[in-house]
Design a protein around this motif. Structure first.
Motif, short mmCIF file in Angstrom:
data_model
loop_
_atom_site.label_atom_id
_atom_site.label_comp_id
_atom_site.label_asym_id
_atom_site.label_seq_id
_atom_site.Cartn_x
_atom_site.Cartn_y
_atom_site.Cartn_z
N THR A 1 -6.61 -38.27 -73.16
CA THR A 1 -6.15 -37.13 -73.96
C THR A 1 -5.82 -35.96 -73.03
OG1 THR A 1 -8.34 -36.15 -74.21
CG2 THR A 1 -7.71 -37.84 -75.81
N ALA A 2 -5.07 -35.00 -73.55
CA ALA A 2 -4.75 -33.81 -72.76
C ALA A 2 -6.02 -33.05 -72.39
CB ALA A 2 -3.80 -32.91 -73.54
N ALA A 3 -7.01 -33.07 -73.26
CA ALA A 3 -8.27 -32.38 -72.99
C ALA A 3 -9.03 -33.01 -71.83
CB ALA A 3 -9.15 -32.36 -74.23
N GLU A 4 -8.85 -34.34 -71.64
CA GLU A 4 -9.55 -35.05 -70.57
C GLU A 4 -8.74 -35.07 -69.27
OE1 GLU A 4 -11.76 -38.74 -72.58
OE2 GLU A 4 -9.71 -38.48 -73.28
N GLY A 5 -7.43 -35.19 -69.39
CA GLY A 5 -6.59 -35.38 -68.22
C GLY A 5 -6.59 -36.83 -67.78
N GLY A 6 -5.58 -37.24 -67.03
CA GLY A 6 -5.51 -38.62 -66.57
C GLY A 6 -4.31 -38.87 -65.69
N ASP A 7 -4.28 -40.05 -65.10
CA ASP A 7 -3.20 -40.43 -64.18
C ASP A 7 -1.88 -40.63 -64.94
OD1 ASP A 7 -4.94 -40.39 -62.03
OD2 ASP A 7 -5.40 -42.54 -62.19
N ASP B 1 6.19 -27.34 -58.70
CA ASP B 1 5.09 -26.65 -59.38
C ASP B 1 4.65 -27.48 -60.59
OD1 ASP B 1 3.22 -24.97 -60.44
OD2 ASP B 1 4.55 -23.25 -60.74
N LEU B 2 4.02 -28.62 -60.29
CA LEU B 2 3.54 -29.51 -61.36
C LEU B 2 2.31 -28.94 -62.05
CD1 LEU B 2 3.93 -32.98 -59.58
CD2 LEU B 2 5.48 -31.94 -61.24
N GLY B 3 1.66 -27.98 -61.39
CA GLY B 3 0.45 -27.39 -61.97
C GLY B 3 0.71 -26.48 -63.15
N THR B 4 1.94 -25.97 -63.24
CA THR B 4 2.30 -25.11 -64.38
C THR B 4 2.93 -25.97 -65.46
OG1 THR B 4 2.66 -23.20 -62.92
CG2 THR B 4 3.65 -23.11 -65.12
N LEU B 5 2.34 -25.96 -66.65
CA LEU B 5 2.80 -26.79 -67.75
C LEU B 5 3.58 -25.96 -68.76
CD1 LEU B 5 -0.41 -28.93 -68.39
CD2 LEU B 5 1.59 -29.52 -67.01
N VAL B 6 4.76 -26.44 -69.14
CA VAL B 6 5.55 -25.72 -70.14
C VAL B 6 5.35 -26.30 -71.53
CG1 VAL B 6 7.28 -24.96 -68.46
CG2 VAL B 6 7.63 -27.12 -69.66
N ALA B 7 4.89 -27.56 -71.61
CA ALA B 7 4.63 -28.16 -72.93
C ALA B 7 3.73 -29.36 -72.75
CB ALA B 7 5.93 -28.56 -73.61
N GLN B 8 3.01 -29.69 -73.82
CA GLN B 8 2.02 -30.77 -73.75
C GLN B 8 1.71 -31.27 -75.15
OE1 GLN B 8 -2.28 -29.87 -72.88
NE2 GLN B 8 -1.79 -30.87 -70.92
N GLY B 9 1.42 -32.56 -75.26
CA GLY B 9 1.05 -33.09 -76.58
C GLY B 9 0.41 -34.45 -76.50
N ASP B 10 -0.63 -34.67 -77.30
CA ASP B 10 -1.27 -35.98 -77.40
C ASP B 10 -0.40 -36.93 -78.20
OD1 ASP B 10 -3.85 -35.65 -76.06
OD2 ASP B 10 -4.29 -34.19 -77.61
#
Length: 394
Positions: A208-214, A256-265
């Motif tokens: 999940t986005a809350a957990e993070g992953g490869d 700049d992969l550390g800056t996220l512009v959008a995200q979704g499970d």
């Protein structure tokens, strides 16, 4: 209204084509009555679209009829079947007839690829390809219509996931997966308020986005000018997308992969729309209070969002679900949240198991004999910044 008109015209084209083409080339080649029609969608000119109709001949060859609406009178539009999907791009496989802009029509018999390899009507219906119709022979780069064919045809099944804002509150959008006949998928990322000229890398990640992953899958980058990305998803099937344990990240740039512009499970982690909000009251710091919201996931787990007001920049506040109620505190720790970030006041945590690995999902949250403590810091757990009863103790 414009879309209704477009689909009405496509139906009209299809009906007309089904009532014509009693074809004889003078050499005894006649049609069998079998045919297949594919949709050609607009590309660089939103007013041009149409169909490609493949008609079986008695000798096994095919007539390919292209019918476009909105082409300018006098124009000549070369057309080809290409290898692969339109999202991937590919070399020319078959040169088709040139569409006459005045009539919007072209017709050609196809019995072999441009390299001389024989191909039948039945093989064309299974072909890994797509059709491009170009503006002119001198401007092949401008496309007036395009459509996937054969095994790449879309079935009509689709799934849309929300992509929420992250570091830029103005940017959000959707990820749409459309099923192909071969079981693969066309993925379309569509973002609003992206910047002209920017290119935004995007991936499916594990968990999940809350957990993070490869990273599990890499999309074609979102074009900031259009806000769009289209990618053929072939290492994961459409059916697997619907059940994947994953989420999508869209990044600011390759540097700049550390800056996220959008995200979704996505997949099994998608939120169902069901949620429960609990109040977190001030305790030792009277200015800090907030809420704990639990969102149900498709797989029965939950996304927990702790949202506090007036936290201090740079601080990190550990938080837990404890056994019992606030009135009977202290109670043993049952579940550990990700710490609340004092800069944002927010913590997001996937809720699937208790700290002892006992299954603990959304429904369990609603009936737990527990309460939440948010602590001042890892070094000062005794000082509480917020607290609230949950589950049966609400």
């Amino acid at each position: 209204m414009k879309n209704i008109l477009k689909y009405t015209l496509l139906i009209f084209i299809s009906l007309n084509l089904n009532n014509c083409s009693i074809y004889d080339d003078g050499g005894g080649v006649t049609v069998t009555g079998e045919s297949k029609t594919y949709t050609l969608v607009s590309v660089d000119d939103p007013n041009i679209f149409g169909t490609a109709r493949f008609i079986e001949n008695t000798n096994g060859s095919a007539i390919v009829e292209l019918e476009l609406i909105g082409t300018p009178s006098g124009g000549l539009h070369p057309a080809h079947i290409h290898f692969n999907t339109a999202a991937e791009g590919g070399d020319i496989a078959v040169t088709l007839g040139t569409v006459d802009g005045t009539t919007g029509f072209s017709s050609v018999i196809v019995s072999q690829l441009d390299n001389g390899t024989a191909i039948t009507y039945d093989e064309l219906l299974q072909f890994d390809g797509y059709i491009n119709v170009h503006l002119s022979a001198s401007d092949l780069g401008t496309l007036v219509a395009q459509g996937d064919i054969g095994e790449n045809e879309l079935t009509g099944e689709a799934k849309v996931y929300e992509l929420d804002s992250v570091d830029d509150p103005m940017i959000s959008g959707t990820a749409t997966f459309q099923e192909r006949v071969n079981g693969e998928a066309l993925a379309t990322l569509d973002l609003e308020n992206t910047t002209d000229g920017a290119m935004h890398p995007a991936h499916i990640h594990a968990n999940t986005a809350a957990e993070g992953g490869d990273i599990v899958f890499t999309f074609n980058s979102v074009n900031g000018t259009t806000g769009l990305s289209q990618t053929n998803v072939d290492t994961i099937t459409y059916a697997e997308v619907l059940t994947i344990d994953g989420y999508i990240n869209v990044h600011l740039s390759a540097s700049d992969l550390g800056t996220l512009v959008a995200q979704g499970d996505i997949g099994q982690n998608e939120l169902t729309g069901e949620s429960k909000v609990y109040a977190l009251s001030a305790v030792d710091v009277p200015s800090i209070s907030g809420t704990a919201t639990f969102f149900e996931r498709v797989n029965g787990e939950a996304l927990a969002v702790l949202d506090l007001l007036n936290t201090v920049d740079g601080e990190m506040h550990p938080a837990h679900i404890h056994a019992g109620s606030v009135a009977t505190a202290p109670g043993a720790i049952l579940f550990t949240f990700n710490s609340v970030n004092g800069t944002t006041g927010v913590s997001k945590t996937n809720v699937a198991v208790l700290d002892d690995d006992t299954a603990f999902g959304y429904d369990d949250v609603l009936t737990v004999d527990g309460y939440i403590n948010v602590h001042l810091s890892a070094g000062d757990l005794a000082t509480l910044v917020a607290q609230g009863d949950i589950g049966i103790n609400e």
